[in-house]
Design a protein around this motif. Structure first.
Motif, PDB file in Angstrom:
ATOM      1  N   ARG A 178       2.960  -7.337   2.014  1.00 40.50           N
ATOM      2  CA  ARG A 178       3.045  -6.050   2.556  1.00 40.50           C
ATOM      3  C   ARG A 178       1.539  -5.823   3.035  1.00 40.50           C
ATOM      4  O   ARG A 178       0.826  -5.946   2.222  1.00 40.50           O
ATOM      5  CB  ARG A 178       3.810  -4.865   2.031  1.00 40.50           C
ATOM      6  CG  ARG A 178       3.466  -4.425   0.864  1.00 40.50           C
ATOM      7  CD  ARG A 178       4.012  -3.053   0.554  1.00 40.50           C
ATOM      8  NE  ARG A 178       3.559  -2.325  -0.469  1.00 40.50           N
ATOM      9  CZ  ARG A 178       2.525  -1.638  -0.487  1.00 40.50           C
ATOM     10  NH1 ARG A 178       1.785  -1.112   0.591  1.00 40.50           N
ATOM     11  NH2 ARG A 178       2.096  -0.634  -1.724  1.00 40.50           N
ATOM     12  N   PRO A 179       1.148  -5.215   4.078  1.00 39.33           N
ATOM     13  CA  PRO A 179      -0.249  -4.735   4.422  1.00 39.33           C
ATOM     14  C   PRO A 179      -0.818  -3.688   3.271  1.00 39.33           C
ATOM     15  O   PRO A 179       0.025  -2.855   2.449  1.00 39.33           O
ATOM     16  CB  PRO A 179       0.052  -3.989   5.555  1.00 39.33           C
ATOM     17  CG  PRO A 179       1.546  -4.174   6.366  1.00 39.33           C
ATOM     18  CD  PRO A 179       2.386  -4.599   5.099  1.00 39.33           C
ATOM     19  N   ARG A 180      -1.959  -3.919   2.953  1.00 33.94           N
ATOM     20  CA  ARG A 180      -2.595  -3.201   1.796  1.00 33.94           C
ATOM     21  C   ARG A 180      -3.492  -2.381   2.636  1.00 33.94           C
ATOM     22  O   ARG A 180      -4.027  -2.482   3.570  1.00 33.94           O
ATOM     23  CB  ARG A 180      -3.203  -4.166   0.928  1.00 33.94           C
ATOM     24  CG  ARG A 180      -2.349  -4.966   0.022  1.00 33.94           C
ATOM     25  CD  ARG A 180      -1.349  -4.131  -0.814  1.00 33.94           C
ATOM     26  NE  ARG A 180      -0.043  -5.097  -1.147  1.00 33.94           N
ATOM     27  CZ  ARG A 180       0.648  -4.367  -2.146  1.00 33.94           C
ATOM     28  NH1 ARG A 180       0.461  -3.502  -2.571  1.00 33.94           N
ATOM     29  NH2 ARG A 180       1.605  -5.266  -2.379  1.00 33.94           N
ATOM     30  N   PRO A 181      -4.072  -1.270   1.824  1.00 35.21           N
ATOM     31  CA  PRO A 181      -5.242  -0.377   2.387  1.00 35.21           C
ATOM     32  C   PRO A 181      -6.299  -1.052   2.895  1.00 35.21           C
ATOM     33  O   PRO A 181      -6.897  -2.140   2.108  1.00 35.21           O
ATOM     34  CB  PRO A 181      -5.232   0.708   1.221  1.00 35.21           C
ATOM     35  CG  PRO A 181      -4.089   0.545   0.179  1.00 35.21           C
ATOM     36  CD  PRO A 181      -3.602  -0.939   0.601  1.00 35.21           C
ATOM     37  N   ASP A 182      -6.952  -0.629   3.765  1.00 41.84           N
ATOM     38  CA  ASP A 182      -8.436  -1.016   4.121  1.00 41.84           C
ATOM     39  C   ASP A 182      -9.260  -0.240   3.308  1.00 41.84           C
ATOM     40  O   ASP A 182      -9.644   0.828   3.376  1.00 41.84           O
ATOM     41  CB  ASP A 182      -8.537  -0.500   5.793  1.00 41.84           C
ATOM     42  CG  ASP A 182      -9.986  -0.913   6.195  1.00 41.84           C
ATOM     43  OD1 ASP A 182     -10.850  -1.506   5.548  1.00 41.84           O
ATOM     44  OD2 ASP A 182      -9.982  -0.760   7.639  1.00 41.84           O
ATOM     45  N   LEU A 183      -9.992  -1.121   2.357  1.00 47.24           N
ATOM     46  CA  LEU A 183     -10.957  -0.392   1.544  1.00 47.24           C
ATOM     47  C   LEU A 183     -12.122   0.184   2.105  1.00 47.24           C
ATOM     48  O   LEU A 183     -12.298   1.268   1.610  1.00 47.24           O
ATOM     49  CB  LEU A 183     -11.563  -1.429   0.443  1.00 47.24           C
ATOM     50  CG  LEU A 183     -10.714  -1.784  -0.430  1.00 47.24           C
ATOM     51  CD1 LEU A 183     -11.121  -2.543  -1.536  1.00 47.24           C
ATOM     52  CD2 LEU A 183      -9.993  -0.271  -1.467  1.00 47.24           C
ATOM     53  N   ASP A 184     -12.508  -0.218   3.236  1.00 44.24           N
ATOM     54  CA  ASP A 184     -13.530   0.262   3.962  1.00 44.24           C
ATOM     55  C   ASP A 184     -13.132   1.878   4.501  1.00 44.24           C
ATOM     56  O   ASP A 184     -14.041   2.770   4.566  1.00 44.24           O
ATOM     57  CB  ASP A 184     -14.416  -0.584   5.317  1.00 44.24           C
ATOM     58  CG  ASP A 184     -14.731  -2.061   4.720  1.00 44.24           C
ATOM     59  OD1 ASP A 184     -15.412  -1.899   3.378  1.00 44.24           O
ATOM     60  OD2 ASP A 184     -14.833  -2.740   5.381  1.00 44.24           O
TER      61      ASP A 184
END
Length: 192
Positions: A178-184
């Motif tokens: 599944r999509p994961r958080p955008d760390l930036d």
């Protein structure tokens, strides 16, 4: 110089919960579950208060809890979809561990830290089950927020609460990533 554990880091970077409704028997035996519970009990616990306890749910307890969820849903006048969803978690279950947040009186350790410790137990339990090769999922659902369900079904009374139900079993399918958080987007670096 740190002593890295690449296998552990790779596990954490690729871990993936398995939907509870896809977990089937066999489930861990008591002997297989014990090291998983032991790993969970090593969670951060400021003040060594152990503000949590564990209830292993198995066998006929699931049918009893499913019936109770339906009864409570009707008493609460929930719609049929909510009742069915609350019941399904127990109808489909084979083994779950309820992590009970059990706050302790402490002049030094605030309740919020104790609650976080119970959450840490949930995540450690989930990850330990996955690391042991089982499928696992952390759920709650409306029944565990109903005081009568908790009292009748799990013998849990205020001020205790359910932090999570960790369902454990054999995965019958690997879920897609599944999509994961955008760390930036979610990370701020402070250097001064």
């Amino acid at each position: 110089m740190p002593d890295p554990n690449p296998a552990a880091l790779e596990f954490l970077l690729t871990r993936r919960s398995r939907p509870a409704k896809t977990l089937i028997p066999p489930v861990p035996t008591a002997q297989e579950l014990t090291p998983i519970l032991t790993a969970a009990a090593r969670s951060p616990d400021h003040g060594k208060l152990e503000p949590w306890r564990l209830i292993v749910i198995q066998g006929a307890a699931f049918a009893r809890l499913a019936d109770l969820a339906e009864t409570r849903g009707r008493a609460l006048k929930l719609d049929e979809e909510q009742i069915a969803k609350g019941r399904a978690q127990y109808d489909q279950g084979n083994l779950a561990v309820a992590v009970i947040f059990s706050p302790q009186d402490s002049p030094k350790i605030p309740l919020v830290e104790q609650r976080y410790s119970a959450g840490a137990v949930c995540l450690a339990l989930l990850n330990a089950a996955l690391a042991a090769g089982w499928g696992a999922n952390w759920l709650t659902g409306w029944p565990v927020h109903d005081a009568d369900f908790l009292r009748e079904g799990l013998e849990v009374t205020a001020p205790e609460e359910v932090a999570g139900l960790i369902h454990i079993g054999t995965e019958r399918m690997v879920p897609p990533e599944r999509p994961r958080p955008d760390l930036d987007r979610i990370t701020t670096w402070l250097s001064a």
